[in-house]
Design an enzyme around this catalytic site. Structure first.
Site, PDB file in Angstrom:
ATOM      1  N   LYS A  12     -18.035  -9.033  40.704  1.00  0.00           N
ATOM      2  CA  LYS A  12     -18.937  -9.084  41.877  1.00  0.00           C
ATOM      3  C   LYS A  12     -19.988  -7.994  41.790  1.00  0.00           C
ATOM      4  O   LYS A  12     -19.813  -6.987  41.082  1.00  0.00           O
ATOM      5  CB  LYS A  12     -18.157  -8.949  43.196  1.00  0.00           C
ATOM      6  CG  LYS A  12     -17.401  -7.613  43.403  1.00  0.00           C
ATOM      7  CD  LYS A  12     -18.203  -6.477  44.020  1.00  0.00           C
ATOM      8  CE  LYS A  12     -17.383  -5.214  44.199  1.00  0.00           C
ATOM      9  NZ  LYS A  12     -18.166  -3.977  44.229  1.00  0.00           N
ATOM     10  N   PRO A  95     -16.417  -4.398  32.726  1.00  0.00           N
ATOM     11  CA  PRO A  95     -16.174  -2.962  32.537  1.00  0.00           C
ATOM     12  C   PRO A  95     -15.253  -2.416  33.633  1.00  0.00           C
ATOM     13  O   PRO A  95     -15.273  -2.884  34.776  1.00  0.00           O
ATOM     14  CB  PRO A  95     -17.576  -2.345  32.633  1.00  0.00           C
ATOM     15  CG  PRO A  95     -18.520  -3.460  32.352  1.00  0.00           C
ATOM     16  CD  PRO A  95     -17.855  -4.718  32.818  1.00  0.00           C
ATOM     17  N   ALA A  97     -13.614   0.336  36.286  1.00  0.00           N
ATOM     18  CA  ALA A  97     -14.100   1.365  37.234  1.00  0.00           C
ATOM     19  C   ALA A  97     -15.624   1.433  37.216  1.00  0.00           C
ATOM     20  O   ALA A  97     -16.229   2.485  37.047  1.00  0.00           O
ATOM     21  CB  ALA A  97     -13.486   2.729  36.931  1.00  0.00           C
ATOM     22  N   ALA A  98     -16.245   0.262  37.391  1.00  0.00           N
ATOM     23  CA  ALA A  98     -17.684   0.131  37.161  1.00  0.00           C
ATOM     24  C   ALA A  98     -18.445  -0.381  38.380  1.00  0.00           C
ATOM     25  O   ALA A  98     -19.633  -0.662  38.291  1.00  0.00           O
ATOM     26  CB  ALA A  98     -17.922  -0.825  35.984  1.00  0.00           C
ATOM     27  N   GLY A 102     -13.613  -5.426  39.106  1.00  0.00           N
ATOM     28  CA  GLY A 102     -12.733  -6.036  38.103  1.00  0.00           C
ATOM     29  C   GLY A 102     -11.249  -5.987  38.467  1.00  0.00           C
ATOM     30  O   GLY A 102     -10.565  -7.010  38.432  1.00  0.00           O
ATOM     31  N   GLY A 103     -10.757  -4.818  38.820  1.00  0.00           N
ATOM     32  CA  GLY A 103      -9.332  -4.673  39.159  1.00  0.00           C
ATOM     33  C   GLY A 103      -8.972  -5.477  40.397  1.00  0.00           C
ATOM     34  O   GLY A 103      -7.930  -6.152  40.439  1.00  0.00           O
ATOM     35  N   SER A 105     -10.529  -8.128  41.503  1.00  0.00           N
ATOM     36  CA  SER A 105     -10.629  -9.540  41.159  1.00  0.00           C
ATOM     37  C   SER A 105      -9.380  -9.994  40.401  1.00  0.00           C
ATOM     38  O   SER A 105      -8.825 -11.066  40.669  1.00  0.00           O
ATOM     39  CB  SER A 105     -11.879  -9.763  40.299  1.00  0.00           C
ATOM     40  OG  SER A 105     -11.956 -11.096  39.877  1.00  0.00           O
ATOM     41  N   ASP A 137     -11.581  -4.597  48.476  1.00  0.00           N
ATOM     42  CA  ASP A 137     -12.390  -5.692  47.909  1.00  0.00           C
ATOM     43  C   ASP A 137     -11.562  -6.935  47.565  1.00  0.00           C
ATOM     44  O   ASP A 137     -12.135  -7.977  47.235  1.00  0.00           O
ATOM     45  CB  ASP A 137     -13.057  -5.243  46.591  1.00  0.00           C
ATOM     46  CG  ASP A 137     -14.144  -4.204  46.804  1.00  0.00           C
ATOM     47  OD1 ASP A 137     -14.570  -4.008  47.960  1.00  0.00           O
ATOM     48  OD2 ASP A 137     -14.567  -3.590  45.806  1.00  0.00           O
TER      49      ASP A 137
HETATM   50  O1  C5P Z   1      -9.524   0.021  49.222  1.00  0.00           O
HETATM   51  P1  C5P Z   1      -9.602   0.665  47.889  1.00  0.00           P
HETATM   52  O2  C5P Z   1      -8.226   1.029  47.351  1.00  0.00           O
HETATM   53  O3  C5P Z   1     -10.389  -0.083  46.882  1.00  0.00           O
HETATM   54  O4  C5P Z   1     -10.379   2.011  48.112  1.00  0.00           O
HETATM   55  C1  C5P Z   1     -10.351   3.073  47.175  1.00  0.00           C
HETATM   56  C2  C5P Z   1     -10.765   4.343  47.890  1.00  0.00           C
HETATM   57  O5  C5P Z   1     -12.129   4.277  48.276  1.00  0.00           O
HETATM   58  C3  C5P Z   1     -10.009   4.596  49.179  1.00  0.00           C
HETATM   59  O6  C5P Z   1      -8.816   5.301  48.938  1.00  0.00           O
HETATM   60  C4  C5P Z   1     -10.991   5.402  49.985  1.00  0.00           C
HETATM   61  O7  C5P Z   1     -10.943   6.765  49.583  1.00  0.00           O
HETATM   62  C5  C5P Z   1     -12.334   4.848  49.555  1.00  0.00           C
HETATM   63  N1  C5P Z   1     -12.849   3.840  50.489  1.00  0.00           N
HETATM   64  C6  C5P Z   1     -13.369   4.234  51.695  1.00  0.00           C
HETATM   65  N2  C5P Z   1     -13.870   3.291  52.566  1.00  0.00           N
HETATM   66  C7  C5P Z   1     -13.878   1.985  52.246  1.00  0.00           C
HETATM   67  C8  C5P Z   1     -13.341   1.559  51.005  1.00  0.00           C
HETATM   68  C9  C5P Z   1     -12.843   2.519  50.141  1.00  0.00           C
HETATM   69  O8  C5P Z   1     -13.388   5.429  52.012  1.00  0.00           O
HETATM   70  N3  C5P Z   1     -14.389   1.091  53.102  1.00  0.00           N
END
Ligand code: C5P
Length: 294
Positions: A12, A95, A97-98, A102-103, A105, A137
């Site tokens: 995405k 890729p 952590a880009a 990816g993860g 999805s 996501d």
């Molecule tokens: O939800 P996800 O595990 O992908 O988020 C990774 C990190 O990104 C969260 O631990 C948080 O620190 C940050 N995040 C955030 N606000 C969001 C989405 C992610 O602060 N809406």
């Protein structure tokens, strides 16, 4: 019962990403427009008598219980109250952590495939709940196409589908941590009332309306540490992109073009400079749902 399922796991971009405020749970309240694009990983999932096993061609992807697809499988078994095994083989092209999801999805693809493979009866809301617990996501990838994401990004709804045939993804080759990108956001004074993604304008003008409205609030925070991302944006603009913007928490930048030849030239030029570059197009919701499971 099928013993093996093949599923596409699309990447995405975020057409826009507006961060409104920091919430009490530590996440950030946001408004984003997600878009699936034609770059995808492939997952082959096979039912086994053993436990959950992850195999991946990319050494940067962990194959243990920290893998998001592993967690998806474990959460699904727990929700269904059953004990089953699966081998999840992932061929990575997206890729890692880009900013391309990816993860997330891969996790959503694993959920959709395992529901079929293990013949689990689960309603959409419960599946969306499992997806949201896996990551902000992940629920988006249960629907795909063009979608609005609110809350921490996990509350998704399909909107008017945007189409663009000429997109170029460029990754400078370093990973960005999503958590660190949000932590670096210094200016968080925007109120919810300031949210103003003009969906009607986008629907009426399509992709040509994008440069007027698109922005990514994480960009400045990430750019401060990684000036190379600004350099990629500059190069894409000078190569003819009508818009260039970081996707998600980066470091991938997408360029929007309106001409095939220019996109091809830009792809070749960015590759010659040592960047990972890939031409893609949008995948709308209908195509997403028709092509992920084969
Ligand atoms: O939800 P996800 O595990 O992908 O988020 C990774 C990190 O990104 C969260 O631990 C948080 O620190 C940050 N995040 C955030 N606000 C969001 C989405 C992610 O602060 N809406």
């Amino acid at each position: 019962m099928p013993s093996s399922i093949h599923i596409r796991s699309y990447a995405k971009i975020n057409w826009t990403l507006e961060v409104l405020s920091r919430r009490e749970d530590g996440y950030h309240e946001l408004r984003t427009i997600y878009q699936t694009v034609s770059l995808y990983d492939e997952l082959r999932i096979t039912a086994t008598d053993g436990s959950i096993e992850i195999v991946c061609n990319d050494p940067r992807v962990p194959c243990d219980e920290t893998n998001l697809a592993f967690k998806a499988a474990a959460q699904l078994l727990q929700a269904a109250g059953i004990s089953k095994g699966a081998r999840i083989e992932t061929e990575k092209r997206i890729p890692v952590a880009a900013g391309l999801g990816g993860g997330s999805s891969n996790a959503a693809a694993a959920l959709l495939a395992l529901v079929k493979l293990w013949e689990i009866e689960i309603d959409e809301r419960e599946l969306a709940g499992i997806a949201a617990a896996l990551g902000s996501d992940v629920p988006f990838f249960l629907i795909g196409g063009t979608a609005l994401g609110v809350g921490r990004g996990e509350e998704v709804s399909s909107i008017e589908q945007l189409h663009c045939e000429q997109l170029l993804l460029v990754n400078p080759g370093f990973a960005v941590s999503t958590r660190e990108a949000y932590e670096k956001l210094s200016r968080l004074t925007r109120s919810e009332a300031a949210f103003n993604i003009p969906l009607a304008l986008l629907a009426a003008k399509g992709i040509s309306g994008l440069p007027l409205v698109a922005r990514n609030d994480l960009e400045d925070a990430v750019l401060a540490d990684h000036p190379e991302i600004a350099e990629v944006k500059r190069r894409l603009s000078s190569l003819g992109a009508i818009h260039a913007q970081m996707s998600g928490s980066g470091a991938t930048v997408f360029g929007v073009f309106d001409n095939t030849q220019m996109t091809e030239l830009a792809e070749a030029e960015m590759r010659s400079l040592g960047y990972w570059a890939q031409r893609v197009r949008t995948i709308d919701r209908q195509e997403y749902q028709a092509t992920i499971l084969r």
